[in-house]
Scaffold this active site. Sequence first.
Site, PDB file in Angstrom:
ATOM      1  CG  ASP A   1      -8.249  -3.983  -3.310  1.00  0.00           C
ATOM      2  OD1 ASP A   1      -7.440  -3.037  -3.316  1.00  0.00           O
ATOM      3  OD2 ASP A   1      -9.464  -3.844  -3.547  1.00  0.00           O
TER       4      ASP A   1
ATOM      5  CG  HIS B   1      -2.074   0.921   1.102  1.00  0.00           C
ATOM      6  ND1 HIS B   1      -2.005   2.259   1.364  1.00  0.00           N
ATOM      7  CD2 HIS B   1      -3.336   0.686   0.676  1.00  0.00           C
ATOM      8  CE1 HIS B   1      -3.175   2.815   1.144  1.00  0.00           C
ATOM      9  NE2 HIS B   1      -4.012   1.886   0.715  1.00  0.00           N
TER      10      HIS B   1
HETATM   11  C1  SDX Z   1      -6.057   0.370  -3.049  1.00  0.00           C
HETATM   12  O1  SDX Z   1      -4.183   4.729  -1.902  1.00  0.00           O
HETATM   13  C2  SDX Z   1      -5.197   4.153  -1.353  1.00  0.00           C
HETATM   14  O2  SDX Z   1      -5.673   4.536  -0.321  1.00  0.00           O
HETATM   15  C3  SDX Z   1      -5.783   3.021  -2.160  1.00  0.00           C
HETATM   16  C4  SDX Z   1      -6.840   2.168  -1.484  1.00  0.00           C
HETATM   17  C5  SDX Z   1      -8.107   2.936  -1.248  1.00  0.00           C
HETATM   18  O3  SDX Z   1      -8.883   2.567  -0.356  1.00  0.00           O
HETATM   19  O4  SDX Z   1      -8.395   3.868  -2.050  1.00  0.00           O
HETATM   20  O5  SDX Z   1      -6.362   1.671  -0.243  1.00  0.00           O
HETATM   21  C6  SDX Z   1      -7.227   0.989  -2.373  1.00  0.00           C
HETATM   22  O6  SDX Z   1      -5.749   0.748  -4.148  1.00  0.00           O
HETATM   23  C7  SDX Z   1      -5.258  -0.674  -2.327  1.00  0.00           C
HETATM   24  C8  SDX Z   1      -4.007  -1.163  -3.140  1.00  0.00           C
HETATM   25  C9  SDX Z   1      -4.474  -2.214  -4.119  1.00  0.00           C
HETATM   26  N1  SDX Z   1      -3.403  -2.571  -5.068  1.00  0.00           N
HETATM   27  C10 SDX Z   1      -2.800  -3.773  -4.986  1.00  0.00           C
HETATM   28  O7  SDX Z   1      -3.047  -4.629  -4.146  1.00  0.00           O
HETATM   29  C11 SDX Z   1      -1.792  -3.992  -6.116  1.00  0.00           C
HETATM   30  C12 SDX Z   1      -0.532  -4.646  -5.550  1.00  0.00           C
HETATM   31  N2  SDX Z   1       0.143  -3.643  -4.759  1.00  0.00           N
HETATM   32  C13 SDX Z   1       1.252  -2.922  -5.389  1.00  0.00           C
HETATM   33  O8  SDX Z   1       0.988  -2.627  -6.736  1.00  0.00           O
HETATM   34  C14 SDX Z   1       1.749  -1.755  -4.545  1.00  0.00           C
HETATM   35  O9  SDX Z   1       1.892  -2.216  -3.263  1.00  0.00           O
HETATM   36  C15 SDX Z   1       0.942  -0.473  -4.497  1.00  0.00           C
HETATM   37  C16 SDX Z   1       0.722   0.090  -5.860  1.00  0.00           C
HETATM   38  C17 SDX Z   1      -0.374  -0.686  -3.836  1.00  0.00           C
HETATM   39  C18 SDX Z   1       1.731   0.515  -3.655  1.00  0.00           C
HETATM   40  O10 SDX Z   1       2.890   0.773  -4.334  1.00  0.00           O
HETATM   41  P1  SDX Z   1       4.043   1.645  -3.641  1.00  0.00           P
HETATM   42  O11 SDX Z   1       3.760   2.103  -2.273  1.00  0.00           O
HETATM   43  O12 SDX Z   1       4.418   2.643  -4.648  1.00  0.00           O
HETATM   44  O13 SDX Z   1       5.117   0.591  -3.393  1.00  0.00           O
HETATM   45  P2  SDX Z   1       6.319   0.515  -4.264  1.00  0.00           P
HETATM   46  O14 SDX Z   1       5.870   0.275  -5.651  1.00  0.00           O
HETATM   47  O15 SDX Z   1       7.218   1.670  -3.969  1.00  0.00           O
HETATM   48  O16 SDX Z   1       6.956  -0.832  -3.713  1.00  0.00           O
HETATM   49  C19 SDX Z   1       8.008  -0.819  -2.787  1.00  0.00           C
HETATM   50  C20 SDX Z   1       8.683  -2.167  -3.035  1.00  0.00           C
HETATM   51  C21 SDX Z   1       9.088  -2.368  -4.490  1.00  0.00           C
HETATM   52  O17 SDX Z   1      10.178  -3.270  -4.488  1.00  0.00           O
HETATM   53  P3  SDX Z   1      11.699  -2.640  -4.523  1.00  0.00           P
HETATM   54  O18 SDX Z   1      11.761  -1.786  -5.790  1.00  0.00           O
HETATM   55  O19 SDX Z   1      11.853  -1.855  -3.246  1.00  0.00           O
HETATM   56  O20 SDX Z   1      12.583  -3.861  -4.588  1.00  0.00           O
HETATM   57  O21 SDX Z   1       7.732  -3.195  -2.736  1.00  0.00           O
HETATM   58  C22 SDX Z   1       7.492  -3.948  -3.917  1.00  0.00           C
HETATM   59  C23 SDX Z   1       7.904  -3.084  -5.082  1.00  0.00           C
HETATM   60  O22 SDX Z   1       8.255  -3.879  -6.200  1.00  0.00           O
HETATM   61  N3  SDX Z   1       6.059  -4.244  -3.930  1.00  0.00           N
HETATM   62  C24 SDX Z   1       5.555  -5.434  -4.243  1.00  0.00           C
HETATM   63  C25 SDX Z   1       4.167  -5.300  -4.082  1.00  0.00           C
HETATM   64  N4  SDX Z   1       3.872  -4.045  -3.684  1.00  0.00           N
HETATM   65  C26 SDX Z   1       5.050  -3.389  -3.612  1.00  0.00           C
HETATM   66  N5  SDX Z   1       6.138  -6.587  -4.638  1.00  0.00           N
HETATM   67  C27 SDX Z   1       5.304  -7.628  -4.885  1.00  0.00           C
HETATM   68  N6  SDX Z   1       3.955  -7.601  -4.734  1.00  0.00           N
HETATM   69  C28 SDX Z   1       3.358  -6.442  -4.348  1.00  0.00           C
HETATM   70  N7  SDX Z   1       2.028  -6.392  -4.199  1.00  0.00           N
END
Ligand code: SDX
Length: 432
Positions: free
Chosen positions: A367, A310
């Site tokens: 989710d 998140h």
């Molecule tokens: C919602 O914003 C809100 O409030 C949204 C929400 C709402 O109520 O409106 O809460 C609803 O959208 C919830 C989120 C739903 N999305 C997912 O479940 C999709 C999977 N999650 C990821 O795509 C990700 O966690 C995000 C998009 C939700 C958040 O991305 P961030 O905070 O930008 O995290 P990041 O991309 O900077 O990740 C940090 C690290 C990275 O690795 P490194 O580059 O440090 O090695 O964590 C990894 C990312 O690759 N990572 C994941 C991951 N989420 C982050 N790796 C694998 N699986 C994941 N789900």
Amino acid sequence: MQQTDEKATIIIGDQQIELPVLIGTEGHKSIDISRLFEEYGITTFDPSLGSTSMCQSTITYIDGDKGILRYRGIPIEQFDRPKPNFIEVAWLLIFGYLPTRQELNEFRDLLTANEMLHEELRDQFNNVPPKSPPMAILSAMLSQLACYYEKFLPLGDDDLFIEAAGRLISKARTIAAYSYRRSKGLPYIYPDPALRYCANFLHMMFSIPYQQYIIGEEIEDAMNLVLILHADHEQNCSTSAVRVVGSAKANLFASCAAGVSALWGPLHGGANVEVMKMLEAINSGGMDPKDCINAAKDKDNPYKLYGFGHRVYKNYDPRAKILRAAADRVFARQKINDPLLDIARQLEEYALNDSYFIDRKLYPNVDFYSGILLRAIGIPTNMFTVIFAMGRLPGWIAQWKEQHDNTTQKIIRPRQLYVGKKLNDYVPIGER
Ligand code: SDX
């Protein structure tokens, strides 16, 4: 918002710039850079706005590190109560206080009076291909409301606003149900004014002519709880979209239709559908839970563990906890055992004990369990994000109103850091 006595100092070369420091209710500090470009010709750079407060708001408070979520100061856990009431929470978010019994009844009456669609609008469902994505239908039909309820478009009249908000919340439910009926080739079921919000939605989803769908109390309560847990989440992607569109003085229907489009993305509201695809792939034997975990950790693989991670929560999303417990309750009462719930628990167990997820503070988000509970209610997967949008509507409306009522608010128009070509000349095609 209060201004502190503190100042933030930016030193660039021999230039020293002092900026005010603001402080929020819970002690969060923010540097006021709103005049930085105007006075110094300098911008800050924050492409995903992860370090930028785009507004001051009194609606929802999140502490991502502690896993706290409050609507108008009330902890989200307190809405997980016997007979959760989505419409009561909608009022709380939009108007800032819990309604009196009379206010709640009057709001309910407004929703009931506006639950039907204009017959021409309903007929338009027959013009969309049956396999159309329900989110495409929802976005299009919300925009279309402006064609039928033009008198509610002007801004600045509180009575018109309440009427518009009531129409939006009530008709979005009917539009959602009809998009499902269209996809199944089923006749459209008129809303039943004797039913409350969620029961009426499930009636329009699942009743058939001459055979009313019987809604169990636990199912109606679960539906209310799902919508409450999705109702607002401060400045998430779709709410920010609603604010940006609304800042141009676009009407409420158009602004919320923009929110639907943003929510559709798989990184945002579309994640609940991706979670179910992931769980079903494991359940069908196509993937092993460990395969999912390893694929999600593999930097060369775009695969993500959907429902995990998140932008704000670096702890367990409190909504995920409530949804998981609610799924347990519904399955126990219905005496069903959904293998997907067991798979989800197994995935959670693996991830929460894996250093990749621990180091990155990746926990289950809203989710991860919402789809399993929606499945227990009988909602098909392709409708999950539509349900998310139904729940989020009061939050979008509240945020749109808060911004609209802020008379100092200007049109939202960010700057950029230009890194393109220097001065260039046009070359006639014959000389290229
Ligand atoms: C919602 O914003 C809100 O409030 C949204 C929400 C709402 O109520 O409106 O809460 C609803 O959208 C919830 C989120 C739903 N999305 C997912 O479940 C999709 C999977 N999650 C990821 O795509 C990700 O966690 C995000 C998009 C939700 C958040 O991305 P961030 O905070 O930008 O995290 P990041 O991309 O900077 O990740 C940090 C690290 C990275 O690795 P490194 O580059 O440090 O090695 O964590 C990894 C990312 O690759 N990572 C994941 C991951 N989420 C982050 N790796 C694998 N699986 C994941 N789900």
